[in-house]
Design a protein around this motif. Structure first.
Motif, mmCIF file in Angstrom:
data_model
loop_
_atom_site.group_PDB
_atom_site.id
_atom_site.type_symbol
_atom_site.label_atom_id
_atom_site.label_comp_id
_atom_site.label_asym_id
_atom_site.label_seq_id
_atom_site.Cartn_x
_atom_site.Cartn_y
_atom_site.Cartn_z
ATOM 1 N N ARG A 60 -7.453 0.019 -3.762
ATOM 2 C CA ARG A 60 -9.058 -0.457 -3.511
ATOM 3 C C ARG A 60 -8.987 -1.662 -2.879
ATOM 4 O O ARG A 60 -9.838 -2.086 -2.156
ATOM 5 C CB ARG A 60 -9.656 -0.344 -4.742
ATOM 6 N N HIS A 61 -7.777 -2.703 -3.045
ATOM 7 C CA HIS A 61 -7.864 -3.935 -2.382
ATOM 8 C C HIS A 61 -7.068 -4.079 -1.214
ATOM 9 O O HIS A 61 -6.755 -5.193 -0.654
ATOM 10 C CB HIS A 61 -7.650 -4.972 -3.559
ATOM 11 N N ALA A 62 -6.839 -2.974 -0.640
ATOM 12 C CA ALA A 62 -5.861 -3.091 0.572
ATOM 13 C C ALA A 62 -6.272 -2.072 1.442
ATOM 14 O O ALA A 62 -6.784 -0.993 0.997
ATOM 15 C CB ALA A 62 -4.388 -2.542 0.196
ATOM 16 N N ARG A 63 -5.869 -2.263 2.919
ATOM 17 C CA ARG A 63 -6.332 -1.128 3.789
ATOM 18 C C ARG A 63 -4.893 -0.515 4.106
ATOM 19 O O ARG A 63 -4.112 -1.184 4.380
ATOM 20 C CB ARG A 63 -6.700 -1.854 5.210
ATOM 21 N N ILE A 64 -4.995 0.796 3.826
ATOM 22 C CA ILE A 64 -3.602 1.545 4.039
ATOM 23 C C ILE A 64 -3.930 2.184 5.528
ATOM 24 O O ILE A 64 -4.652 2.955 5.774
ATOM 25 C CB ILE A 64 -3.333 2.786 3.081
ATOM 26 N N SER A 65 -2.813 1.924 6.288
ATOM 27 C CA SER A 65 -2.789 2.178 7.602
ATOM 28 C C SER A 65 -2.099 3.680 7.808
ATOM 29 O O SER A 65 -1.745 4.301 6.876
ATOM 30 C CB SER A 65 -2.112 1.154 8.528
ATOM 31 N N ARG A 66 -2.185 4.245 9.014
ATOM 32 C CA ARG A 66 -1.478 5.317 9.408
ATOM 33 C C ARG A 66 -0.158 5.363 9.016
ATOM 34 O O ARG A 66 0.528 6.297 8.815
ATOM 35 C CB ARG A 66 -2.033 6.100 10.725
ATOM 36 N N GLN A 67 0.453 4.023 9.615
ATOM 37 C CA GLN A 67 1.743 3.864 9.209
ATOM 38 C C GLN A 67 2.180 3.931 7.599
ATOM 39 O O GLN A 67 3.209 4.491 7.413
ATOM 40 C CB GLN A 67 2.203 2.696 9.944
ATOM 41 N N ASP A 68 1.659 3.155 6.991
ATOM 42 C CA ASP A 68 1.562 3.206 5.519
ATOM 43 C C ASP A 68 1.364 4.481 4.898
ATOM 44 O O ASP A 68 2.466 4.762 4.082
ATOM 45 C CB ASP A 68 0.677 2.182 4.918
ATOM 46 N N THR A 109 1.947 14.742 6.567
ATOM 47 C CA THR A 109 2.382 16.312 5.711
ATOM 48 C C THR A 109 3.869 16.094 5.759
ATOM 49 O O THR A 109 4.334 14.909 6.464
ATOM 50 C CB THR A 109 1.869 17.281 6.469
ATOM 51 N N ALA A 110 4.559 16.991 4.818
ATOM 52 C CA ALA A 110 6.151 16.593 4.962
ATOM 53 C C ALA A 110 6.772 16.721 6.308
ATOM 54 O O ALA A 110 7.663 16.232 6.395
ATOM 55 C CB ALA A 110 6.474 18.069 3.955
ATOM 56 N N SER A 111 6.265 17.496 7.025
ATOM 57 C CA SER A 111 6.611 17.513 8.338
ATOM 58 C C SER A 111 6.490 16.510 9.260
ATOM 59 O O SER A 111 7.088 16.540 10.514
ATOM 60 C CB SER A 111 6.309 18.961 9.270
ATOM 61 N N ASP A 112 5.788 15.645 8.878
ATOM 62 C CA ASP A 112 5.216 14.370 9.709
ATOM 63 C C ASP A 112 6.292 13.445 9.815
ATOM 64 O O ASP A 112 6.151 12.193 10.031
ATOM 65 C CB ASP A 112 3.947 14.017 9.482
ATOM 66 N N THR A 113 7.413 13.483 8.758
ATOM 67 C CA THR A 113 8.264 12.563 8.327
ATOM 68 C C THR A 113 9.710 12.780 8.405
ATOM 69 O O THR A 113 9.995 14.090 8.214
ATOM 70 C CB THR A 113 8.060 11.778 6.760
ATOM 71 N N SER A 114 10.491 12.012 8.283
ATOM 72 C CA SER A 114 11.983 12.453 8.292
ATOM 73 C C SER A 114 13.023 11.469 7.508
ATOM 74 O O SER A 114 12.462 10.494 7.216
ATOM 75 C CB SER A 114 12.554 12.450 9.754
ATOM 76 N N PRO A 136 0.728 -1.342 -0.016
ATOM 77 C CA PRO A 136 0.064 -0.107 0.018
ATOM 78 C C PRO A 136 0.747 1.387 0.184
ATOM 79 O O PRO A 136 0.335 2.107 -0.662
ATOM 80 C CB PRO A 136 -0.723 0.032 1.350
ATOM 81 N N ALA A 137 1.727 1.443 0.680
ATOM 82 C CA ALA A 137 2.566 2.736 0.916
ATOM 83 C C ALA A 137 3.471 2.838 -0.491
ATOM 84 O O ALA A 137 3.317 3.888 -0.915
ATOM 85 C CB ALA A 137 3.754 2.666 2.032
ATOM 86 N N ARG A 138 3.845 1.908 -1.133
ATOM 87 C CA ARG A 138 4.626 2.248 -2.475
ATOM 88 C C ARG A 138 3.638 2.452 -3.511
ATOM 89 O O ARG A 138 3.852 3.328 -4.365
ATOM 90 C CB ARG A 138 5.199 0.618 -3.101
ATOM 91 N N ALA A 139 2.356 1.838 -3.551
ATOM 92 C CA ALA A 139 1.312 2.240 -4.231
ATOM 93 C C ALA A 139 0.827 3.700 -4.349
ATOM 94 O O ALA A 139 0.732 4.170 -5.108
ATOM 95 C CB ALA A 139 0.222 1.339 -4.046
ATOM 96 N N ALA A 140 0.633 3.984 -3.119
ATOM 97 C CA ALA A 140 0.227 5.609 -2.888
ATOM 98 C C ALA A 140 1.351 6.404 -3.166
ATOM 99 O O ALA A 140 1.142 7.337 -3.928
ATOM 100 C CB ALA A 140 -0.001 5.582 -1.480
ATOM 101 N N LEU A 182 4.605 6.140 5.727
ATOM 102 C CA LEU A 182 5.610 5.664 4.688
ATOM 103 C C LEU A 182 5.808 6.458 3.314
ATOM 104 O O LEU A 182 6.587 6.808 2.716
ATOM 105 C CB LEU A 182 5.733 4.124 5.000
ATOM 106 N N ALA A 183 4.340 6.525 2.933
ATOM 107 C CA ALA A 183 4.150 6.826 1.537
ATOM 108 C C ALA A 183 4.591 8.247 1.517
ATOM 109 O O ALA A 183 5.166 8.854 0.356
ATOM 110 C CB ALA A 183 2.704 6.896 1.374
ATOM 111 N N THR A 184 4.368 9.162 2.364
ATOM 112 C CA THR A 184 4.681 10.651 2.650
ATOM 113 C C THR A 184 6.144 10.684 2.489
ATOM 114 O O THR A 184 6.902 11.562 1.818
ATOM 115 C CB THR A 184 4.397 10.942 3.727
ATOM 116 N N GLU A 185 6.967 9.888 3.295
ATOM 117 C CA GLU A 185 8.406 9.913 3.541
ATOM 118 C C GLU A 185 8.805 9.519 1.630
ATOM 119 O O GLU A 185 9.979 10.056 1.525
ATOM 120 C CB GLU A 185 9.028 8.799 4.251
#
Length: 517
Positions: free
Chosen positions: A85-93, A58-63, A17-21, A96-99
């Motif tokens: 659409r076939h996966a649940r994206i968690s807050r952690q994902d 957001t940008a500041s939520d990651t490092s 999910p994180a890579r897809a996003a 990671l997507a943001t990073e």
């Protein structure tokens, strides 16, 4: 951010999910020209109803540790949306997507140079495959808590499924070669190879376009440019502004500093270590006790000594009102806020209510027009028809703020190239050109000339940018002083400020206060 250890995904399975996003958002930025946060917000919002993801990242939520035609069959965004659409994206994902999105955009020029060491004809690869290689290479080089095998696995599997076994084998070889570099991939000396020009080295090592390196080297010298580029290539430090209009705000600021390893910034701000906002910030924000605002933005405003500004104040380029609200919180007499963007003005109104502040007059207006000319229209109404306070443009207006000379201080938080905010908005490196800088400098000139035309004798013009470009900063001041002098209008500099190159905020602002008469 603590990056989770990803597990290899099985053959035939969708993208993690994180890579897809991340691929979906980057496709929107690189292929469609969307701004990075808008693209990321759109992707995460699309999947949030399926996931229960609580808050936007957001940008500041990651490092960070240390544009092309569509591909055959479907774009990266289409495929990624389908996968999510076939996966649940968690807050952690989502984090990671943001990073991945921000980190890749910060390092894209360097990563592209690195990949070209192992690709004989990179321009012949499908853009989607090249982007996938770039994101995976960013993981390998910059995210040490993701195992190399995990980054290689998802990227190779995706490329093989999309483009066949041959490109899958090529991707595997290239990414394994990147992984074999180990710590050398983060060593500046690697990027000196084949670079006979020191500016080319700075461009590759710090992932900055060559025109920007040239601009800063000519303006600030090689050493300061290297420092500015190094800061701009890293994640910014997150910061909040404590609401100084609330009782006990100093105690809250002190507690946030003590509890979270923060440092004071500006008048009422707290800058936290790079890595994200403390969990309690969201609740404090909802309660109107704090607002998210960059440390450098707070510091430039405080450096210009707003306690000395005589009111009433007109914020003529208010945007969403970050600086106007900060001024109101500390008791500065801001009477009018104007901006051409109705959405930003609605955001200002909402934030004023959240913070418990008396709302100033609000007008949808261009700062190139002084207050008694055509500064407002019915277009200021929101899309639902909700009216905004509009500054009357008629001669018999009852609103005293419409009279020339009423505003003793005019704040111009000018539209600019944003080159001081590359750590927070790395997509600027892809969208800006030298021609854009010239056009923005001309627009800024029209704005400050219009403001000076209605500024009374003894009044102050406060000019702020979030860029590092002499044509938009020091040259604007020099031009005003020259024109004023030749026209017999006394104009003097009361205070001038530029964010120091070594700021831990990793953002850079310019500001000046000019006194007329």
């Amino acid at each position: 951010m603590s990056t989770r250890r990803s597990q290899p995904h099985a053959k035939g399975s969708p993208l993690p999910p994180a890579r897809a996003a991340a691929l979906a958002a980057l496709d929107k930025v690189l292929r469609k020209g969307q701004e990075v946060q808008a693209a990321l917000d759109g992707v995460l919002a699309d999947v949030a109803p399926h996931s229960g993801a609580g808050t936007r990242a957001t940008a500041s939520d990651t490092s960070a540790k240390k544009s092309a035609p569509s591909a055959p069959k479907a774009t990266a965004a289409t495929l990624a949306d389908s996968a999510m659409r076939h996966a649940r994206i968690s807050r952690q994902d989502a984090a990671l997507a943001t990073e991945l999105v921000y980190g890749y955009l910060r390092s894209e020029i360097r990563i592209s140079w690195l990949l070209r060491r192992f690709l004989t004809a990179p321009d012949k690869l499908p853009p989607e495959a090249l982007l996938t290689l770039g994101v995976a290479a960013h993981e390998i080089v910059h995210l040490d808590r993701i195992p190399d095998y995990a980054a290689v696995d998802w990227a190779v599997t995706h490329i093989r499924q999309r483009f066949g076994l041959g490109l899958g084998k090529l991707a595997n070889a290239v990414l394994r070669n990147v992984a074999r570099l180990g710590d050398d991939a983060r060593n500046a000396e690697l990027y000196r190879e084949g670079q006979s020009d020191s500016r080319d080295f700075l461009s590759v090592c710090h992932a900055a376009p060559r025109w920007l390196v040239d601009l800063w080297c000519e303006a600030y010298g090689m050493d300061r440019t290297a420092d500015l580029l190094a800061s701009s290539a890293q994640a910014p430090a997150p910061a909040v502004r404590v609401n100084a209009a609330r009782p006990g705000w100093q105690a809250l600021r002190d507690r946030l500093i003590a509890d979270h390893g923060g440092t004071a910034c500006g008048h009422a701000g707290v800058m936290f270590p790079v890595g994200g906002f403390p969990a309690e910030v969201a609740a404090l924000e909802r309660e109107g006790l704090v607002s998210r605002q960059g440390a450098a933005s707070q510091e430039v405003l405080d450096a210009l000594r707003p306690a000395t500004w005589e009111g009433p104040v007109w914020d003529a380029c208010c945007g969403r009102g970050g600086k106007a609200l900060a001024l109101l919180e500390r008791g500065v007499d801001v009477r009018l806020c104007s901006d051409p963007n109705a959405g930003r003005l609605r955001g200002l109104r909402a934030d004023a209510g959240r913070l418990g502040l008396a709302e100033p007059a609000i007008a949808r207006a261009s700062a190139t027009q002084p207050p008694c000319t055509e500064v407002a229209s019915s277009a200021a109404a929101g899309p639902e028809g909700s009216a905004m306070p509009i500054l009357s443009a008629t001669p018999d207006t009852k609103d005293a703020t419409a009279r020339p000379g009423t505003f003793r201080t005019i704040l111009i938080d000018a539209p600019c190239s944003g080159l001081g905010t590359l750590s927070r908005r790395p997509d600027i490196k892809l969208r800006r050109t030298p021609a854009d800088l010239d056009a923005l400098a001309a627009l800024q000139g029209r704005i400050v000339d219009a403001a000076l035309s209605v500024l009374p004798s003894g009044g102050r013009l406060v000019y702020i940018t979030c860029t590092l470009n002499p044509a938009e900063n020091e040259a604007q001041v020099e031009r005003l002083l020259s024109v004023a002098g030749s026209g017999g209008i006394p104009l003097s500099v009361e205070v001038q400020y530029t964010t120091p190159a070594d700021t831990p905020a990793r953002e850079f602002f310019f500001g000046v206060v000019l006194r007329k008469g």
